[in-house]
Write an enzyme that holds these catalytic residues in place. Structure first.
Site, PDB file in Angstrom:
ATOM      1  N   CYS A 332      55.765 -42.701  32.323  1.00 49.82           N
ATOM      2  CA  CYS A 332      54.538 -43.208  31.708  1.00 49.82           C
ATOM      3  C   CYS A 332      54.840 -43.838  30.343  1.00 49.82           C
ATOM      4  O   CYS A 332      55.465 -44.881  30.281  1.00 49.82           O
ATOM      5  CB  CYS A 332      53.484 -42.113  31.635  1.00 49.82           C
ATOM      6  SG  CYS A 332      51.806 -42.771  31.450  1.00 49.82           S
ATOM      7  N   HIS A 438      53.291 -39.641  37.229  1.00 48.13           N
ATOM      8  CA  HIS A 438      53.382 -38.261  36.753  1.00 48.13           C
ATOM      9  C   HIS A 438      53.657 -37.339  37.936  1.00 48.13           C
ATOM     10  O   HIS A 438      53.218 -37.588  39.060  1.00 48.13           O
ATOM     11  CB  HIS A 438      52.087 -37.842  36.062  1.00 48.13           C
ATOM     12  CG  HIS A 438      51.906 -38.444  34.711  1.00 48.13           C
ATOM     13  ND1 HIS A 438      52.722 -38.137  33.642  1.00 48.13           N
ATOM     14  CD2 HIS A 438      51.013 -39.366  34.248  1.00 48.13           C
ATOM     15  CE1 HIS A 438      52.327 -38.815  32.579  1.00 48.13           C
ATOM     16  NE2 HIS A 438      51.305 -39.575  32.922  1.00 48.13           N
TER      17      HIS A 438
END
Length: 506
Positions: A332, A438
């Site tokens: 991310c 994630h």
């Protein structure tokens, strides 16, 4: 409405873990139980099946309760973006960024309205609520407009169990002091005390239990042990200290960059169950050492944290490490940092429109920060360009930016998601990996492949796959069993079921 609120004498005393255990204990008896936290402040989030964002703790508790997580379980999520400001996520969607003062002054009435709506929605489907408070219920400077402790216990009209952490010391003062600072009406709600994180011989605390009950008039409903490696995801960044304290002697050393605004740090938790892996958090170049691999985790403030790692010398250390053949994975915000440039088009990351910051330059890409956040659950396969072979992954994306690769080079995708959407970056030799996914390392096959590749590079023996994924549901049962042994379970159920009667007769 039947239920109980778990409050604590301080932050990080174990409220979330105890709430998780209670959810599973009720679920095991066939009760339709639901977790609830009116307002959560955490950068560890959970994406619901409909692509909305709630606190990770409530998503985990929903799993323990054997139900699907919804935004009603955590109607307000505050995600810190700096020491002064936090993004307000209302019913799963980001609505604005406010200072602490601004939030207290402008959001209180709206917050109460949404919380009441959430409780009513959940009450249509569930029988028992396990509510969770935050911090301490007696922060006197904040108490008049709080939205997460005694005010919500009053709105839901449930009793309160007060949790105290014996491991940090001062437990008697923290319990008595908390109770003394409550109003008389609030004090009546406290129907039980739970002692958490006890180490050693339980018989040595018998006199302590007696003293607490005699001094306060409140029953102690359990003395819970300190549980190591319980495999329940941590709620927030406070738990980085917990990770740091988990010293391991594994030969494979992974350095995790400790960012000031790290988010979703639970991404690296599966490594704790790899026998030969030593996780080491690094905060500056002096701590960098000679790792076998580096992970740059997610962050709520990518450019701020990128500037931080430059200031402390970590950026240069990571670049040198990568140029010398090291393995670097960015997740991310960490993925965004790997590129050449980060451009804050809308001012959503820094507050300054069109702000630019140079990245680490480990991949030919530019990240543009947009106005709208993307939150989505995803499933996919390894991109054929990786030449890894067949494999499936799943997880979730939460990000503001889009990462765009240069037209001058062939984009090396990491995954293919639904509708053949390419995602992530996988360098030609697989040493540089970046993704918005994630829970990348919660995928057992991917983690196994990546670790064995690193092991081979540093001449360590290959290891068999560790199936952390298959333990996901079993861990809730183990937690419930362990805590259930030390709780007065029948008394807990009695307090919850009889509260309305007792309350009406005060």
């Amino acid at each position: 409405m039947k239920g109980v609120m778990i409050q604590g004498t301080a932050s990080d005393v174990g409220k979330s873990l105890i709430a998780t255990a209670l959810c599973r204990l009720f679920a095991q008896e066939g009760t339709k139980v639901v977790p609830f936290k009116s307002q959560n402040m955490s950068n560890n989030s959970y994406v619901t099946i409909d692509g909305l964002e709630i606190g990770r703790a409530q998503g985990i508790q929903a799993e323990a309760a054997k139900t699907e997580a919804t935004v009603w379980m955590n109607p307000i999520l505050l995600k810190p973006r700096s020491d002064q400001e936090a993004e307000v996520v209302l019913l799963g969607e980001a609505v604005k960024t406010l200072s602490g003062k601004g939030y207290r002054e402008t959001f209180y009435d709206k917050g109460l309205e949404v919380i009441d709506e959430a409780l009513n929605q959940l009450g249509k489907e569930f029988e028992v609520f396990i509510l969770e408070g935050a911090g301490s219920p007696v922060e006197m400077n904040l108490k008049d407009r709080e939205l997460v402790n005694m005010k919500i216990a009053e709105v839901a009209d449930v009793p309160v169990f007060l949790v105290a952490d014996i491991d940090r010391g001062g437990i008697f003062a923290s319990i008595v002091g908390t109770l003394d600072l409550l109003t008389s009406e609030e004090r009546k709600r406290v129907q039980g005390i739970i002692i958490n994180k006890f180490r050693g011989d339980f018989s040595l605390f018998t006199n302590g239990v007696k003293w607490i009950e005699e001094k306060t008039g409140v029953p102690v409903l359990g003395v819970l042990p300190y549980i190591n490696n319980h495999m329940i995801d941590r709620e927030d960044s406070l738990s980085i200290n917990e990770f740091r304290s988990m010293k391991k002697n594994g030969r494979l050393e992974i350095a995790v960059v400790q960012l000031p605004y790290a988010s979703n740090i639970s991404d690296i938790e599966p490594f704790l169950y790899e026998e030969d892996v030593h996780l080491r958090f690094v905060r500056n170049s002096a701590e960098f050492g000679q790792p076998d691999a580096v992970i740059i985790p997610g962050t709520k403030s990518t450019i701020h944290d990128l500037q931080f790692i430059k200031e402390v010398g970590l950026a240069e250390a990571i670049i040198d490490f990568a140029r010398n053949g090291g393995f670097v994975t960015g997740i991310c915000g960490g993925y965004q940092m790997l590129g050449k440039t980060l451009i804050d088009e809308e001012g959503t990351d820094t507050g300054t429109v069109a702000f630019e910051e140079s990245g680490l330059g480990l991949m030919e890409a530019v990240t543009y920060f947009r106005k709208e956040k993307q939150t989505i659950r995803v499933k996919g396969i390894y991109h054929p360009q990786t030449s890894i072979g067949e494999g499936k992954v799943e997880g979730y994306e939460i990000h503001l930016g889009d990462t765009v690769f240069s037209d001058e080079i062939e984009k090396r995708g990491l995954f293919l998601f639904e509708s053949d959407r390419e995602e992530g970056y996988y360098s030609e030799n697989g040493r540089i990996v970046g993704t918005y996914l994630h829970h990348l390392f919660h995928n057992d096959d991917w983690r196994h492949y990546w670790l064995n590749t690193v092991r081979k590079n540093v001449n360590l023996p290959q290891k068999p796959k560790v199936s952390v994924g298959v333990l996901k549901d079993e861990r809730y049962d183990r937690l419930a069993e362990e805590m259930g042994k030390h709780l007065d379970w029948e008394k807990i159920k009695k307090i919850i079921s009889e509260w309305n009667f007792v309350h009406e007769n005060h």
